[in-house]
Design a protein around this motif. Structure first.
Motif, PDB file in Angstrom:
ATOM      1  N   GLN A   1       2.513  28.426  25.717  1.00  0.00           N
ATOM      2  CA  GLN A   1       4.189  28.423  26.716  1.00  0.00           C
ATOM      3  C   GLN A   1       4.556  26.894  26.401  1.00  0.00           C
ATOM      4  N   GLY A   2       3.878  25.979  25.736  1.00  0.00           N
ATOM      5  CA  GLY A   2       4.605  24.536  25.653  1.00  0.00           C
ATOM      6  C   GLY A   2       3.981  23.851  26.998  1.00  0.00           C
ATOM      7  N   LEU A   3       2.873  24.162  27.703  1.00  0.00           N
ATOM      8  CA  LEU A   3       2.779  23.350  28.730  1.00  0.00           C
ATOM      9  C   LEU A   3       1.644  22.502  28.291  1.00  0.00           C
ATOM     10  N   LEU A   4       1.084  22.492  27.305  1.00  0.00           N
ATOM     11  CA  LEU A   4       0.149  21.647  26.690  1.00  0.00           C
ATOM     12  C   LEU A   4       0.143  21.552  25.226  1.00  0.00           C
ATOM     13  N   HIS A   5      -0.110  20.460  24.819  1.00  0.00           N
ATOM     14  CA  HIS A   5      -0.188  20.141  23.470  1.00  0.00           C
ATOM     15  C   HIS A   5      -1.534  20.243  22.742  1.00  0.00           C
ATOM     16  N   PRO A   6      -2.041  21.129  21.661  1.00  0.00           N
ATOM     17  CA  PRO A   6      -3.133  20.898  21.209  1.00  0.00           C
ATOM     18  C   PRO A   6      -3.550  19.897  20.380  1.00  0.00           C
TER      19      PRO A   6
ATOM     20  N   ALA B   1      12.344  19.539  26.043  1.00  0.00           N
ATOM     21  CA  ALA B   1      11.090  19.714  26.954  1.00  0.00           C
ATOM     22  C   ALA B   1      11.464  20.785  27.809  1.00  0.00           C
ATOM     23  N   ALA B   2      12.425  21.044  28.332  1.00  0.00           N
ATOM     24  CA  ALA B   2      12.966  22.216  29.390  1.00  0.00           C
ATOM     25  C   ALA B   2      13.070  23.060  28.379  1.00  0.00           C
ATOM     26  N   LEU B   3      13.845  23.215  27.388  1.00  0.00           N
ATOM     27  CA  LEU B   3      13.869  24.388  26.645  1.00  0.00           C
ATOM     28  C   LEU B   3      12.897  25.103  26.147  1.00  0.00           C
ATOM     29  N   VAL B   4      11.505  24.157  25.499  1.00  0.00           N
ATOM     30  CA  VAL B   4      10.475  24.725  25.329  1.00  0.00           C
ATOM     31  C   VAL B   4       9.651  25.321  26.427  1.00  0.00           C
ATOM     32  N   LEU B   5       9.708  25.113  27.743  1.00  0.00           N
ATOM     33  CA  LEU B   5       9.259  25.689  28.770  1.00  0.00           C
ATOM     34  C   LEU B   5       9.785  26.913  28.932  1.00  0.00           C
ATOM     35  N   VAL B   6      11.134  27.020  29.160  1.00  0.00           N
ATOM     36  CA  VAL B   6      11.982  28.066  29.311  1.00  0.00           C
ATOM     37  C   VAL B   6      11.803  29.337  28.369  1.00  0.00           C
ATOM     38  N   GLY B   7      11.594  28.611  26.887  1.00  0.00           N
ATOM     39  CA  GLY B   7      11.465  29.721  25.714  1.00  0.00           C
ATOM     40  C   GLY B   7       9.972  30.255  26.024  1.00  0.00           C
TER      41      GLY B   7
END
Length: 693
Positions: A330-335, A234-240
Motif C-alpha cells: 500500500q506504499g505505507l512502508l518501503h522494503p 506520497a499522497a498519490l501513492v497512499l491513495v493509489g
C-alpha cells in the motif's frame, strides 16, 4: 503491480522493480531504475545548472570545490526521487561512482556529521579510527574524494552546516543535495524548488496502482483526485494503494471522501493532502493493523522488521510479517533490500504516525511497547552471540531453549542479521539511553550488542561502533551514579583512545576511571587504571611517572595476592627502568618477575624473564653474567618444551658469545638453534615486557 521507488521523505515519482532505503545513519543505498514520471522541466534545469558558469569562474578564480545542485521541496514532494533520477542519468560521467548519505533520520533528528562521514568512508572502503571527531572524519572524506570523480547525493539536509563539511575540494565531483529550503551559507547554489506533479504525471502514478481502466472510465474524477492530493507523490501513492485494495471503489468515491476529511490544524502548513491521505488509509485498516502502523513510529531509525512490529504491538511474529507486507504493497512502508526482511518508515509519514500514537496510546502504553521491543532485541542479540559458541556449550544449550523465531540456523546467518540490522540496533541503543526511563533495559541492550559485535566482527573491526556504545554506557552510569560501570566504560574508551594515538585523551580517561574505581571500591578497576596510567606515561616517554604508577599497581596486586599480575607488573617495571637506563633497578625487577613466574609454574615466562635479565646485564656492561643468565634461560626453555623459544634464545646466546670473542662456541650454538627451527616458521622473537598489555 509495479513497485514504486519512493524517496526517503515518502514521495514517489519513479517506478522501479526494487527499492533499497538508506539507513538513518547515512549509509549508501541503491535504487532500482525504471520509468520516471514527470519533472522533465526540473531535470532539464538541473542538468543545465551543471554546465552553468559559476561565480568563481566569472571572477577569474580557480573553482575550489565541487558544484552543488539543490533539490528543494517539502517531505513527500519527490525530491529524493528526482535527485536519484538525476544521479542515474549522470552515472556515466562519474567513473568513481555515486555515494549517498541521509542527513536526517525518519523521526526528524539530525544525523551527526561524524556518523555520515563514517558511513561514506565505509562505502569507500576506508577504515576510520574509533572515536574520531566530526572534523577528522569529514577531512578524511574530503581527502578521499579529492582524487576521485564521484557524484555525492546528500539527502534531506537540515541546513548548510550539515552539507559544507562533506563538500569535496574537487571541481570534478558533483554534489546533489535535497532539503526543504535553501542552503544559506553555501555559495553559488540555486535551488530547484518542487511543487506538485503535473496532472498527467499524477494521474499516471495513480494508474500504476488502480490500473488504467478505472482511470479511463472517469478521467475527470482522476484529474480531480490528483488535484485533491495536491500533486504530492506520497499522497498519490497512499491513495493509489487504498484504491488497489478496493476494486469496487471508484475514483470519484475516494475523491469525495478525501474532500470530507478535515485538515489537522496542528500539522504544518502544506502537509494537508498527505495527512488526509494517511488518515483515509489508517481509518480503513482493521484495528490490529492500525495499531501496528501507528506504533511503527517508535521503530529505531525508522527501520522495522517482523520482530520489531510484533514486540511493539504485542502480536505474533507471523501476523506482524503479514501486516508489514501489506503495508509495503500500500506504499505505507518501503522494503529494504537485503537478506533480512525489513522496512523503512517514510520520513514524511513518521511525524504523522507519531502524532497518531501520541493521540491514541497512553504514555504508559507507548513506554511498555518500547520496553517489549528492547527486550525482544536483547534476546535476539543474545541468540546472535550464543550461536558462535561451540556445540554443547552452556550458551548453545540455553539457545536451544529459545523460541524458534529467535534462533539462528548458523553463525553465518546470525552475522548477516547483525550486519543488516546494525543501523537499527545502534539507533535502538541510543534511543534507549536517551529515554532515561529504561536504563536497566538500555544497559542490557548495550551489553548484548557489544558482545555480539565482538563475537562476529572482532573488537578491532568493530571498534568504531564499540566506542559509541561505551559512551552510551558512560552516559547511563553517570546519570545513575553507577561508579563501577563508569570505571569500566572509561577504561574501555581510554583503551580505544590509546590504540588510535589519542594519548592525552586516554590518560585523562584512565585517571577518571581510577577515581571512579576508588569511589566504587573496585580493586580490579583501580589496579587496572593505575597500570594503564603507567602504560600511557611509558608511551609518552615519561619513565619516572610510568614506574611510579606501575609501582602503585604492583603494591595493590600483591596486597590482594594476585601473584600472576604481580609478576607481569614486575616485568613492566623492569622494562621501564631499562628504557630509563636504571639497570640496577631493572635487574631487581626482572629477577622478581622471573622468580614469580617460576613459582607459578610458567616456565616459558620464566625463561623469557631470564632472557630480559641477560639483555639488561649486557647493557650494564656485564657480559659474563649475561652469558650465564642466557644459558640458564635456554635450559628452562628446553625443560618447558618451547622449541622455538629455545631456538631464539640460542641465537641470542650465540650473539653474546660472538661479542665475548668465542666464535667457535657461537657457531655451535647458532647451528643448534637453526636445526631447532622449522624452515617455514620464522624464529621466535623475544619481546620486551614493555609492550602494552
Amino acid at each position: 503491480m509495479t513497485d514504486q521507488a519512493v524517496d526517503n521523505s515518502g514521495a514517489a515519482t519513479v517506478t522501479a522493480t526494487a527499492t533499497a532505503a538508506g539507513s538513518a545513519a547515512g549509509s549508501a543505498h541503491d535504487w532500482g531504475s525504471g520509468e520516471f514520471l514527470g519533472r522533465k522541466r526540473e531535470l532539464k534545469e538541473l542538468r543545465a545548472d551543471i554546465e552553468r558558469t559559476g561565480l568563481d569562474t566569472l571572477t577569474g578564480r580557480k573553482v575550489p570545490r565541487a558544484r552543488v545542485l539543490l533539490v528543494a521541496g517539502r517531505p513527500g514532494s519527490g525530491r529524493t526521487a528526482l535527485a536519484e533520477e538525476l544521479a542515474r542519468s549522470l552515472a556515466d560521467d562519474y567513473p568513481g561512482g555515486a555515494l549517498r548519505a541521509r542527513l536526517t533520520a525518519p523521526g526528524g533528528e539530525r544525523v551527526p556529521t561524524e556518523e555520515t562521514a563514517r558511513g561514506l568512508l565505509d562505502d569507500l572502503g576506508i577504515a576510520a579510527p574509533a572515536g574520531a571527531d566530526a572534523d577528522t572524519l569529514s577531512e578524511m572524506v574530503r581527502e578521499a574524494l579529492a582524487v576521485r570523480r564521484v557524484l555525492l547525493v546528500l539527502d534531506d539536509a537540515a541546513d548548510a552546516e550539515q552539507v559544507d563539511p562533506l563538500l569535496p575540494d574537487n571541481p570534478d565531483c558533483l554534489v546533489v543535495a535535497t532539503a526543504q529550503g535553501p542552503l544559506t551559507g553555501i555559495p553559488d547554489v540555486r535551488p530547484c524548488t518542487l511543487g506538485g506533479l503535473d496532472t498527467a504525471s499524477a494521474v499516471a502514478l495513480l494508474a500504476h496502482y488502480t490500473g488504467k481502466v478505472r482511470i479511463t472510465v472517469d478521467p475527470t474524477a482522476a484529474d480531480a483526485l490528483a488535484e485533491e492530493c495536491g500533486g504530492q507523490p506520497a499522497a498519490l501513492v497512499l491513495v493509489g494503494g487504498w484504491l488497489s485494495n478496493r476494486p469496487k471503489s471508484s475514483v470519484a468515491d475516494v475523491t469525495k471522501h478525501l474532500r470530507e476529511l478535515p485538515d489537522d490544524p496542528e500539522q504544518p502548513q502544506g502537509t494537508g493532502p498527505l495527512a488526509r491521505a494517511l488518515r483515509l488509509v489508517y481509518e480503513s485498516l482493521p484495528q490490529p493493523a492500525a495499531r501496528i502502523l501507528r506504533l511503527l513510529a517508535l521503530a529505531p531509525a525508522g527501520l522495522a522488521d517482523a520482530h520489531t512490529a510484533s514486540a511493539l504491538a504485542g502480536c505474533s511474529v507471523s501476523a506482524a510479517q503479514t501486516t508489514l507486507d501489506d503495508f509495503a504493497v500500500q506504499g505505507l512502508l518501503h522494503p529494504v533490500d537485503g537478506s533480512v526482511p525489513q522496512y523503512l518508515v517514510p520520513g514524511c509519514l513518521a511525524p504523522l504516525l507519531l502524532a497518531l500514537t501520541e493521540a491514541q496510546d497512553r504514555p504508559a502504553e507507548r513506554q511498555l511497547a518500547r520496553a517489549r521491543m528492547l527486550e525482544r532485541t536483547v534476546r535476539q542479540l543474545q541468540s546472535c552471540r550464543a550461536v558462535t559458541d561451540p556445540e554443547g556449550s552452556p550458551a548453545r544449550k540455553k539457545l536451544a531453549g529459545l523460541p524458534r523465531a529467535l534462533r539462528f540456523t548458523s553463525p553465518a546467518a546470525a552475522a548477516v542479521w547483525l550486519r543488516e540490522r546494525q543501523p537499527a540496533l545502534l539507533a535502538a541503543a541510543r534511543a534507549a539511553v536517551g529515554d532515561g526511563e529504561l536504563d536497566t533495559l538500555a544497559r542490557r541492550l548495550v551489553a548484548a550488542l557489544v558482545r555480539a559485535l565482538a563475537a562476529h566482527r572482532g573488537t578491532e573491526a568493530a571498534a568504531p561502533e564499540l566506542y559509541g556504545l561505551h559512551r552510551l554506557v558512560l552516559d547511563v552510569a553517570e546519570r545513575r551514579n553507577l561508579h563501577r560501570e563508569k570505571a569500566a566504560a572509561l577504561l574501555n574508551l581510554a583503551d580505544l583512545d590509546a590504540q588510535t594515538g589519542r594519548t592525552t585523551e586516554a590518560l585523562t580517561r584512565y585517571r577518571a576511571a581510577l577515581d571512579a574505581g576508588r569511589t566504587a571500591g573496585d580493586p580490579y578497576a583501580t589496579a587496572r587504571a593505575m597500570e594503564s596510567v603507567g602504560g600511557t606515561y611509558q608511551e609518552m616517554g615519561d619513565f619516572s611517572r610510568a614506574s611510579d604508577w606501575y609501582g602503585r599497581a604492583l603494591a595493590l596486586r600483591l596486597t590482594r595476592g594476585e601473584d600472576e599480575d604481580g609478576a607481569r607488573l614486575y616485568g613492566r617495571l623492569g622494562a621501564v627502568h631499562t628504557y630509563a637506563g636504571r639497570y640496577g633497578e631493572a635487574l631487581r625487577d626482572w629477577r622478581a618477575a622471573a622468580s614469580g613466574l617460576r613459582r607459578l609454574g610458567d616456565l616459558p615466562g620464566h625463561a623469557r624473564a631470564l632472557s630480559e635479565m641477560a639483555r639488561v646485564q649486557e647493557y650494564a656492561g656485564r657480559p659474563e653474567e649475561s652469558l650465564r643468565t642466557c644459558q640458564e634461560a635456554v635450559e628452562w626453555a628446553r625443560q618447558a618444551g618451547e622449541v622455538r623459544l629455545q631456538a631464539a634464545l640460542g641465537l641470542r646466546l650465540a650473539d653474546t658469545l660472538d661479542r665475548l670473542g668465542d666464535p667457535t662456541a657461537a657457531r655451535l650454538h647458532r647451528g643448534a638453534a637453526e636445526r631447532l627451527m622449522e624452515e617455514e616458521v620464522p624464529a621466535y622473537e623475544i619481546r620486551s615486557a614493555s609492550a602494552r598489555g
